[in-house]
Design a protein around this motif. Structure first.
Motif, PDB file in Angstrom:
ATOM      1  N   LEU A 194     -41.053  16.577 162.146  1.00 55.52           N
ATOM      2  CA  LEU A 194     -41.968  17.597 162.669  1.00 55.52           C
ATOM      3  C   LEU A 194     -41.909  17.681 164.188  1.00 55.52           C
ATOM      4  O   LEU A 194     -42.038  18.757 164.770  1.00 55.52           O
ATOM      5  N   GLY A 195     -41.709  16.522 164.827  1.00 56.81           N
ATOM      6  CA  GLY A 195     -41.573  16.518 166.281  1.00 56.81           C
ATOM      7  C   GLY A 195     -40.379  17.345 166.721  1.00 56.81           C
ATOM      8  O   GLY A 195     -40.457  18.126 167.687  1.00 56.81           O
ATOM      9  N   TYR A 196     -39.256  17.195 166.013  1.00 59.63           N
ATOM     10  CA  TYR A 196     -38.074  18.003 166.317  1.00 59.63           C
ATOM     11  C   TYR A 196     -38.349  19.487 166.085  1.00 59.63           C
ATOM     12  O   TYR A 196     -37.957  20.338 166.887  1.00 59.63           O
ATOM     13  N   VAL A 197     -39.035  19.793 164.969  1.00 56.26           N
ATOM     14  CA  VAL A 197     -39.286  21.195 164.620  1.00 56.26           C
ATOM     15  C   VAL A 197     -40.222  21.846 165.632  1.00 56.26           C
ATOM     16  O   VAL A 197     -39.946  22.937 166.161  1.00 56.26           O
ATOM     17  N   ILE A 198     -41.351  21.180 165.907  1.00 54.99           N
ATOM     18  CA  ILE A 198     -42.334  21.744 166.849  1.00 54.99           C
ATOM     19  C   ILE A 198     -41.719  21.880 168.238  1.00 54.99           C
ATOM     20  O   ILE A 198     -41.857  22.915 168.901  1.00 54.99           O
ATOM     21  N   GLY A 199     -41.045  20.834 168.661  1.00 58.19           N
ATOM     22  CA  GLY A 199     -40.400  20.900 169.965  1.00 58.19           C
ATOM     23  C   GLY A 199     -39.337  21.976 170.021  1.00 58.19           C
ATOM     24  O   GLY A 199     -39.142  22.628 171.060  1.00 58.19           O
ATOM     25  N   GLY A 200     -38.649  22.198 168.887  1.00 58.88           N
ATOM     26  CA  GLY A 200     -37.583  23.196 168.858  1.00 58.88           C
ATOM     27  C   GLY A 200     -38.072  24.605 169.139  1.00 58.88           C
ATOM     28  O   GLY A 200     -37.344  25.426 169.714  1.00 58.88           O
ATOM     29  N   PHE A 201     -39.322  24.922 168.765  1.00 59.87           N
ATOM     30  CA  PHE A 201     -39.878  26.243 169.037  1.00 59.87           C
ATOM     31  C   PHE A 201     -40.056  26.498 170.538  1.00 59.87           C
ATOM     32  O   PHE A 201     -40.130  27.651 170.977  1.00 59.87           O
ATOM     33  N   PHE A 202     -40.160  25.407 171.303  1.00 60.87           N
ATOM     34  CA  PHE A 202     -40.429  25.553 172.740  1.00 60.87           C
ATOM     35  C   PHE A 202     -39.296  24.976 173.595  1.00 60.87           C
ATOM     36  O   PHE A 202     -39.481  24.728 174.792  1.00 60.87           O
ATOM     37  N   ALA A 203     -38.116  24.801 172.998  1.00 58.89           N
ATOM     38  CA  ALA A 203     -36.992  24.201 173.720  1.00 58.89           C
ATOM     39  C   ALA A 203     -36.277  25.248 174.563  1.00 58.89           C
ATOM     40  O   ALA A 203     -35.069  25.489 174.426  1.00 58.89           O
ATOM     41  N   LYS A 204     -37.061  25.889 175.445  1.00 57.01           N
ATOM     42  CA  LYS A 204     -36.522  26.920 176.324  1.00 57.01           C
ATOM     43  C   LYS A 204     -37.079  26.706 177.727  1.00 57.01           C
ATOM     44  O   LYS A 204     -38.185  26.167 177.890  1.00 57.01           O
ATOM     45  N   PRO A 205     -36.357  27.102 178.741  1.00 58.45           N
ATOM     46  CA  PRO A 205     -36.852  26.939 180.119  1.00 58.45           C
ATOM     47  C   PRO A 205     -38.227  27.576 180.288  1.00 58.45           C
ATOM     48  O   PRO A 205     -38.456  28.716 179.872  1.00 58.45           O
ATOM     49  N   GLY A 206     -39.148  26.826 180.875  1.00 59.80           N
ATOM     50  CA  GLY A 206     -40.482  27.337 181.154  1.00 59.80           C
ATOM     51  C   GLY A 206     -41.436  27.290 179.973  1.00 59.80           C
ATOM     52  O   GLY A 206     -42.632  27.560 180.135  1.00 59.80           O
ATOM     53  N   GLN A 207     -40.938  26.955 178.783  1.00 58.20           N
ATOM     54  CA  GLN A 207     -41.810  26.936 177.603  1.00 58.20           C
ATOM     55  C   GLN A 207     -42.048  25.535 177.049  1.00 58.20           C
ATOM     56  O   GLN A 207     -42.943  25.357 176.216  1.00 58.20           O
ATOM     57  N   TRP A 208     -41.241  24.565 177.476  1.00 58.20           N
ATOM     58  CA  TRP A 208     -41.350  23.218 176.910  1.00 58.20           C
ATOM     59  C   TRP A 208     -42.726  22.598 177.126  1.00 58.20           C
ATOM     60  O   TRP A 208     -43.158  21.743 176.350  1.00 58.20           O
ATOM     61  N   HIS A 209     -43.448  23.024 178.168  1.00 57.79           N
ATOM     62  CA  HIS A 209     -44.778  22.476 178.468  1.00 57.79           C
ATOM     63  C   HIS A 209     -45.733  22.632 177.278  1.00 57.79           C
ATOM     64  O   HIS A 209     -46.553  21.747 177.007  1.00 57.79           O
ATOM     65  N   TRP A 210     -45.624  23.765 176.576  1.00 56.93           N
ATOM     66  CA  TRP A 210     -46.552  24.034 175.480  1.00 56.93           C
ATOM     67  C   TRP A 210     -46.387  23.058 174.319  1.00 56.93           C
ATOM     68  O   TRP A 210     -47.351  22.756 173.604  1.00 56.93           O
ATOM     69  N   ALA A 211     -45.195  22.557 174.119  1.00 52.57           N
ATOM     70  CA  ALA A 211     -44.970  21.600 173.029  1.00 52.57           C
ATOM     71  C   ALA A 211     -45.857  20.372 173.190  1.00 52.57           C
ATOM     72  O   ALA A 211     -46.416  19.851 172.215  1.00 52.57           O
ATOM     73  N   PHE A 212     -46.008  19.914 174.419  1.00 54.87           N
ATOM     74  CA  PHE A 212     -46.854  18.750 174.692  1.00 54.87           C
ATOM     75  C   PHE A 212     -48.329  19.114 174.678  1.00 54.87           C
ATOM     76  O   PHE A 212     -49.176  18.368 174.170  1.00 54.87           O
ATOM     77  N   LEU A 213     -48.671  20.256 175.267  1.00 52.46           N
ATOM     78  CA  LEU A 213     -50.078  20.644 175.367  1.00 52.46           C
ATOM     79  C   LEU A 213     -50.714  20.826 173.984  1.00 52.46           C
ATOM     80  O   LEU A 213     -51.902  20.527 173.797  1.00 52.46           O
ATOM     81  N   LEU A 214     -49.942  21.292 173.024  1.00 50.36           N
ATOM     82  CA  LEU A 214     -50.486  21.531 171.682  1.00 50.36           C
ATOM     83  C   LEU A 214     -50.840  20.246 170.942  1.00 50.36           C
ATOM     84  O   LEU A 214     -51.586  20.276 169.955  1.00 50.36           O
ATOM     85  N   THR A 215     -50.327  19.119 171.409  1.00 50.73           N
ATOM     86  CA  THR A 215     -50.648  17.849 170.742  1.00 50.73           C
ATOM     87  C   THR A 215     -52.001  17.298 171.156  1.00 50.73           C
ATOM     88  O   THR A 215     -52.533  16.404 170.481  1.00 50.73           O
ATOM     89  N   LEU A 216     -52.571  17.822 172.225  1.00 49.19           N
ATOM     90  CA  LEU A 216     -53.812  17.254 172.761  1.00 49.19           C
ATOM     91  C   LEU A 216     -55.027  17.439 171.840  1.00 49.19           C
ATOM     92  O   LEU A 216     -55.704  16.449 171.517  1.00 49.19           O
ATOM     93  N   PRO A 217     -55.370  18.657 171.388  1.00 49.99           N
ATOM     94  CA  PRO A 217     -56.599  18.817 170.578  1.00 49.99           C
ATOM     95  C   PRO A 217     -56.621  17.988 169.296  1.00 49.99           C
ATOM     96  O   PRO A 217     -57.615  17.284 169.039  1.00 49.99           O
ATOM     97  N   PRO A 218     -55.570  18.025 168.448  1.00 46.76           N
ATOM     98  CA  PRO A 218     -55.651  17.221 167.215  1.00 46.76           C
ATOM     99  C   PRO A 218     -55.720  15.730 167.484  1.00 46.76           C
ATOM    100  O   PRO A 218     -56.394  14.990 166.759  1.00 46.76           O
ATOM    101  N   GLY A 219     -55.061  15.263 168.542  1.00 49.04           N
ATOM    102  CA  GLY A 219     -55.099  13.847 168.877  1.00 49.04           C
ATOM    103  C   GLY A 219     -56.486  13.386 169.285  1.00 49.04           C
ATOM    104  O   GLY A 219     -56.969  12.332 168.845  1.00 49.04           O
ATOM    105  N   ILE A 220     -57.142  14.179 170.114  1.00 49.49           N
ATOM    106  CA  ILE A 220     -58.508  13.851 170.542  1.00 49.49           C
ATOM    107  C   ILE A 220     -59.446  13.828 169.341  1.00 49.49           C
ATOM    108  O   ILE A 220     -60.281  12.923 169.191  1.00 49.49           O
TER     109      ILE A 220
END
Length: 441
Positions: A177-203
């Motif tokens: 799933l990490g590969y899949v989710i990250g793959g959606f944002f594996a573009k210049p300027g978009q990779w930040h969102w892959a990390f930001l989306l992990t914050l709410p469910p983790g908290i």
């Protein structure tokens, strides 16, 4: 660690069945503690997000490297930083978990690594990202050695293997799933969102932990309460099945960690498969094969333990010894369909030990030192396993090729299988001795 009549509350000697517990009333609890299923679902969900967070970085490392202007070697240092931090702090939190509320440690750890993962998406430079990976290591160090001990105190020995198998099944699924989710944002300027989306469910998952009730330590094992001492921790090294299990798991982690890191590149360079397809197919194989193997291994260990005292190790060894020739065959085939088939079965065999080997760690250690036992195991398998094997394969490949690197490192698969077979003769006695190994000293 010897177990005799003098170690028991009963004046008569305790008979040990082939499984090590059928004649031992201290190990025959049949039902889990109330609330066990809710706790398992929460811990499994956390473990899933744990591996999602770990492997998102692998999916977006290229655009990060290009944006920050850093080399592949520097990006690799992010993995090393995480693993080093994780394995160093794990023993500290393992020691704390033997003394304080484990749910509070888990909740704190989950929230810390979630904040660090989310903050990775706000990083404006490599140094900040490096610091965040270290913090993720600290957070996971407060979780990794602690969660299995909670499950072990909720579920009896008779079904512990299959329950822990469900918990560890989150590893291949979360990684994919990490590969899949990250793959959606594996573009210049978009990779930040892959990390930001992990914050709410983790908290959210971390907050749930603070609402959970701490299970009695060793309750399902009928272990006597005991305040662990330094000598008790040193006694772990005298449990032969524990030491051999750690050694076998280290050999397995060495092989899997190194080869998994380079597998997509290997498939591209040695087999001529485009990198994007290689990554996608390998991720799918890891998810499906790893999930099925982890669950099957746990069920097989539980099913056979009443017939064979060393069942958990026999099952683990079988996976490694069968997987070794399958992996070697995969290195030399050229037909794509046969390559993917052999790779699937190799992954299945190498994940087959996950449930049984971790269950054995819990079963042979007294609840008062169990968290520390898991922490020491985490330190060993990473320090001598996947923290160094990618570099070794890389050096070999630089002087030859990845085929040679894989061939040499794969020998540790065979080593792991032999070590588990060796440990099988000690497992039943060590399991029977664990509940009273400290309490009556």
């Amino acid at each position: 660690m010897a177990h005799s009549a003098a170690d028991s509350d009963d004046s008569s000697a305790t008979a040990i069945s082939p499984s090590g517990d059928a004649a031992n009333p201290q190990l025959t609890a049949a039902a889990p503690i109330p609330g066990a299923r809710k706790a398992l679902v929460l811990l499994l969900s956390i473990n899933l997000f744990n591996y999602v967070d770990r492997y998102i970085l692998a999916a977006v490392e290229k655009p990060i490297s290009e944006e920050f202007g850093v080399s592949k070697g520097q990006m690799g240092m992010l993995v090393t930083a995480f693993l080093l931090t994780y394995m160093i702090v794990s023993p500290v939190f393992g020691w704390l978990a033997d003394r304080v509320s484990r749910w509070w440690l888990i909740g704190t750890g989950v929230i810390l690594w979630s904040i660090a993962s989310g903050a990775s998406g706000l990083a404006m430079g490599f140094a900040t990202l490096f610091a965040m990976r270290c913090l993720i290591g600290v957070g996971e160090g407060a979780y990794g050695p602690v969660a299995p001990t909670v499950i072990s105190d909720l579920y009896p020995v008779s079904i512990r293997g299959r329950v822990l198998a469900w918990f560890y099944a989150a590893i291949p699924v979360g990684s994919a799933l990490g590969y899949v989710i990250g793959g959606f944002f594996a573009k210049p300027g978009q990779w930040h969102w892959a990390f930001l989306l992990t914050l709410p469910p983790g908290i959210l998952l971390g907050v749930f932990c603070f609402m959970m009730k701490e299970p009695p330590r060793g309750g399902v094992d009928a272990a006597k309460p005991h305040k662990a001492t330094l000598q008790d921790y040193k006694s772990l090294l005298r449990i032969k099945s524990y030491v051999l299990n750690c050694a076998a798991m280290t050999a397995m982690t060495f092989a899997i960690g190194g080869m998994a890191f380079f597998m997509p590149r290997y498939l591209e360079e040695q087999k001529g498969i485009p990198l994007d397809r290689a990554s996608m197919y390998f991720g799918a194989i890891t998810a499906v094969g790893g999930l099925l193997a982890t669950l099957a291994g746990g069920m097989a260990g539980d099913a056979l333990r009443n017939r064979f005292g060393g069942a958990y190790f026999i099952v683990s060894a079988a996976g490694m010894l069968v997987g070794f020739p399958i992996f070697l065959a995969m290195l030399y085939v050229t037909e794509p369909w046969l390559l993917w088939t052999l790779l699937f079965f190799a992954v299945f065999c190498l994940f087959f030990n996950t449930g049984p080997s971790n269950t054995a760690l819990a079963n042979v250690t007294h609840p008062s030192v169990r968290a520390t036992a898991f922490a020491v195991n985490i330190f060993a398998i990473h320090a001598l396993g996947d923290a160094i094997s990618p570099a070794i394969i890389g050096v070999i490949a630089d002087h030859s090729n990845l085929q040679t690197g894989f061939l040499l490192v794969s020998l540790t698969i065979l080593v792991g299988g032999v070590l588990w077979l060796w440990g099988a003769r000690y497992l039943a006695a060590d399991t029977a001795a664990a509940p009273t190994s400290l309490g009556n000293k």
